[in-house]
Design a protein around this motif. Structure first.
Motif, mmCIF file in Angstrom:
data_model
loop_
_atom_site.group_PDB
_atom_site.id
_atom_site.type_symbol
_atom_site.label_atom_id
_atom_site.label_comp_id
_atom_site.label_asym_id
_atom_site.label_seq_id
_atom_site.Cartn_x
_atom_site.Cartn_y
_atom_site.Cartn_z
ATOM 1 N N VAL A 154 98.972 61.645 -22.610
ATOM 2 C CA VAL A 154 100.295 62.121 -22.189
ATOM 3 C C VAL A 154 101.256 60.946 -22.070
ATOM 4 N N ASP A 155 102.507 61.201 -22.343
ATOM 5 C CA ASP A 155 103.567 60.208 -22.212
ATOM 6 C C ASP A 155 104.073 60.238 -20.770
ATOM 7 N N LEU A 156 103.841 59.158 -20.013
ATOM 8 C CA LEU A 156 104.290 59.123 -18.618
ATOM 9 C C LEU A 156 105.808 59.268 -18.505
ATOM 10 N N GLY A 157 106.534 58.766 -19.479
ATOM 11 C CA GLY A 157 107.989 58.909 -19.471
ATOM 12 C C GLY A 157 108.416 60.366 -19.536
ATOM 13 N N ALA A 158 107.724 61.155 -20.338
ATOM 14 C CA ALA A 158 108.045 62.573 -20.453
ATOM 15 C C ALA A 158 107.705 63.314 -19.157
ATOM 16 N N VAL A 159 106.587 62.957 -18.531
ATOM 17 C CA VAL A 159 106.230 63.578 -17.247
ATOM 18 C C VAL A 159 107.261 63.195 -16.190
ATOM 19 N N ALA A 160 107.673 61.934 -16.190
ATOM 20 C CA ALA A 160 108.689 61.479 -15.229
ATOM 21 C C ALA A 160 109.992 62.243 -15.400
ATOM 22 N N GLN A 161 110.393 62.451 -16.644
ATOM 23 C CA GLN A 161 111.617 63.199 -16.914
ATOM 24 C C GLN A 161 111.500 64.628 -16.391
ATOM 25 N N ALA A 162 110.354 65.257 -16.610
ATOM 26 C CA ALA A 162 110.146 66.622 -16.133
ATOM 27 C C ALA A 162 110.142 66.682 -14.611
ATOM 28 N N LEU A 163 109.593 65.660 -13.956
ATOM 29 C CA LEU A 163 109.588 65.630 -12.492
ATOM 30 C C LEU A 163 110.996 65.534 -11.933
ATOM 31 N N GLU A 164 111.904 64.927 -12.693
ATOM 32 C CA GLU A 164 113.295 64.769 -12.257
ATOM 33 C C GLU A 164 114.177 65.947 -12.640
ATOM 34 N N ALA A 165 113.694 66.791 -13.523
ATOM 35 C CA ALA A 165 114.521 67.881 -14.041
ATOM 36 C C ALA A 165 114.792 68.933 -12.969
ATOM 37 N N VAL A 166 115.961 69.511 -13.060
ATOM 38 C CA VAL A 166 116.310 70.646 -12.211
ATOM 39 C C VAL A 166 116.242 71.871 -13.110
ATOM 40 N N PRO A 167 115.209 72.693 -12.939
ATOM 41 C CA PRO A 167 115.020 73.802 -13.868
ATOM 42 C C PRO A 167 116.067 74.898 -13.668
ATOM 43 N N ALA A 168 116.690 75.272 -14.774
ATOM 44 C CA ALA A 168 117.629 76.388 -14.732
ATOM 45 C C ALA A 168 116.914 77.663 -15.175
ATOM 46 N N ASP A 169 115.999 77.509 -16.109
ATOM 47 C CA ASP A 169 115.336 78.674 -16.684
ATOM 48 C C ASP A 169 113.822 78.623 -16.561
ATOM 49 N N GLY A 170 113.313 77.904 -15.600
ATOM 50 C CA GLY A 170 111.872 77.827 -15.427
ATOM 51 C C GLY A 170 111.399 76.396 -15.290
ATOM 52 N N LEU A 171 110.103 76.242 -15.153
ATOM 53 C CA LEU A 171 109.509 74.924 -14.964
ATOM 54 C C LEU A 171 109.055 74.330 -16.293
ATOM 55 N N TRP A 172 109.025 73.002 -16.351
ATOM 56 C CA TRP A 172 108.415 72.296 -17.467
ATOM 57 C C TRP A 172 106.908 72.494 -17.338
ATOM 58 N N LEU A 173 106.218 72.447 -18.459
ATOM 59 C CA LEU A 173 104.769 72.629 -18.471
ATOM 60 C C LEU A 173 104.093 71.427 -19.098
ATOM 61 N N LEU A 174 102.923 71.092 -18.581
ATOM 62 C CA LEU A 174 102.078 70.074 -19.179
ATOM 63 C C LEU A 174 100.952 70.785 -19.897
ATOM 64 N N ASP A 175 100.856 70.564 -21.194
ATOM 65 C CA ASP A 175 99.796 71.147 -22.007
ATOM 66 C C ASP A 175 98.532 70.317 -21.761
ATOM 67 N N LEU A 176 97.552 70.906 -21.131
ATOM 68 C CA LEU A 176 96.333 70.192 -20.748
ATOM 69 C C LEU A 176 95.354 70.006 -21.900
ATOM 70 N N ASP A 177 95.643 70.600 -23.043
ATOM 71 C CA ASP A 177 94.802 70.403 -24.213
ATOM 72 C C ASP A 177 95.349 69.298 -25.110
ATOM 73 N N ARG A 178 96.674 69.200 -25.214
ATOM 74 C CA ARG A 178 97.299 68.243 -26.128
ATOM 75 C C ARG A 178 98.038 67.107 -25.435
ATOM 76 N N GLY A 179 98.386 67.290 -24.167
ATOM 77 C CA GLY A 179 99.142 66.268 -23.455
ATOM 78 C C GLY A 179 100.636 66.370 -23.666
ATOM 79 N N ASP A 180 101.099 67.416 -24.330
ATOM 80 C CA ASP A 180 102.535 67.589 -24.550
ATOM 81 C C ASP A 180 103.214 68.060 -23.275
ATOM 82 N N VAL A 181 104.452 67.616 -23.091
ATOM 83 C CA VAL A 181 105.294 68.111 -21.997
ATOM 84 C C VAL A 181 106.270 69.080 -22.631
ATOM 85 N N LEU A 182 106.219 70.331 -22.205
ATOM 86 C CA LEU A 182 107.016 71.398 -22.809
ATOM 87 C C LEU A 182 108.187 71.768 -21.912
#
Length: 176
Positions: free
Chosen positions: A97-125
Motif C-alpha cells: 500500500v502507498d502510505l501517501g494515499a492512506v494519509a490522503q484518505a485519512l485527511e479527506a472529508v467524505p461527501a459521498d462516503g468513505l475511502w476504502l482500502l482494498d485488502l487484497d491489492r493495497g489500493d486506496v479507493l
C-alpha cells in the motif's frame, strides 16, 4: 551529499515504493536521517533483511532517532525496524500500500462516503470509485476521516502507518 534536496528525496521515495533497499541505502549514506525517518526506516528494515553492508549500523541509528522523536507512527516503525534487527517477524501482515494515499484518505472529508482500502491489492479507493471484486469476493476496509490536513509529509506518513498497524497491517512495496 549532505542534505535532502528534491532529487534526493524523490529518489528515496522511489526506492521505498519499489522496495529497493540497495538504492535507498545508497541515498541515505552521508545524509541526516532525521528529516526522512519514515522513509529511512522502511529502507533500512529491507536492507537489514537483505544483509546489506552498513545496514545494521544505520538501522540502529534510525531506531534511536525514532525512539527519541516520538511522532505518530514512529513507535510502529521502530517496532518493525527492531524486528528486522532481531531477525524476526513484526507480527503485522504486509500489504503493498502507498502510505501517501492512506494519509490522503485519512485527511479527506467524505461527501459521498468513505475511502476504502482494498485488502487484497493495497489500493486506496475513492468514495466514488467502485471496488473491483477478485474471484471469491474482495476485502475492503473503510478508512476513517478526521486527521488534520496540512501536516508535514513525515507526520502524514506516520499517521497512516499508525492507522495501518492498528488494523494489523504494515506497508510493503507496490510491485507490478
Amino acid at each position: 551529499m549532505t542534505g535532502w534536496d528534491e532529487d534526493a528525496l524523490a529518489g528515496l521515495r522511489a526506492a521505498v515504493a519499489r522496495g529497493d533497499a540497495r538504492a535507498g541505502l545508497a541515498l541515505l549514506a552521508g545524509r541526516p536521517l532525521g528529516p526522512v525517518l519514515q522513509y529511512a526506516g522502511d529502507v533500512l528494515a529491507a536492507a537489514v533483511a537483505g544483509a546489506l553492508d552498513g545496514a545494521e549500523a544505520a538501522a540502529r541509528e534510525c531506531l534511536a532517532e525514532l525512539d527519541a522523536r516520538g511522532l505518530p507512527g514512529d513507535a510502529e516503525l521502530a517496532a518493525e525496524l527492531a524486528a528486522a534487527l532481531d531477525g524476526g517477524p513484526s507480527g503485522l501482515e504486509v500489504l503493498p500500500v502507498d502510505l501517501g494515499a492512506v494519509a490522503q484518505a485519512l485527511e479527506a472529508v467524505p461527501a459521498d462516503g468513505l475511502w476504502l482500502l482494498d485488502l487484497d491489492r493495497g489500493d486506496v479507493l475513492a468514495p466514488d470509485e467502485p471496488p473491483t471484486e477478485p474471484p471469491g469476493g474482495g476485502r475492503h476496509l473503510p478508512i476513517p476521516p478526521g486527521a488534520p490536513p496540512g501536516a508535514p509529509e513525515e507526520e502524514r506518513r506516520g499517521r497512516a502507518r499508525r492507522w495501518l498497524a492498528e488494523q494489523g497491517l504494515r506497508p510493503g512495496p507496490r510491485v507490478l
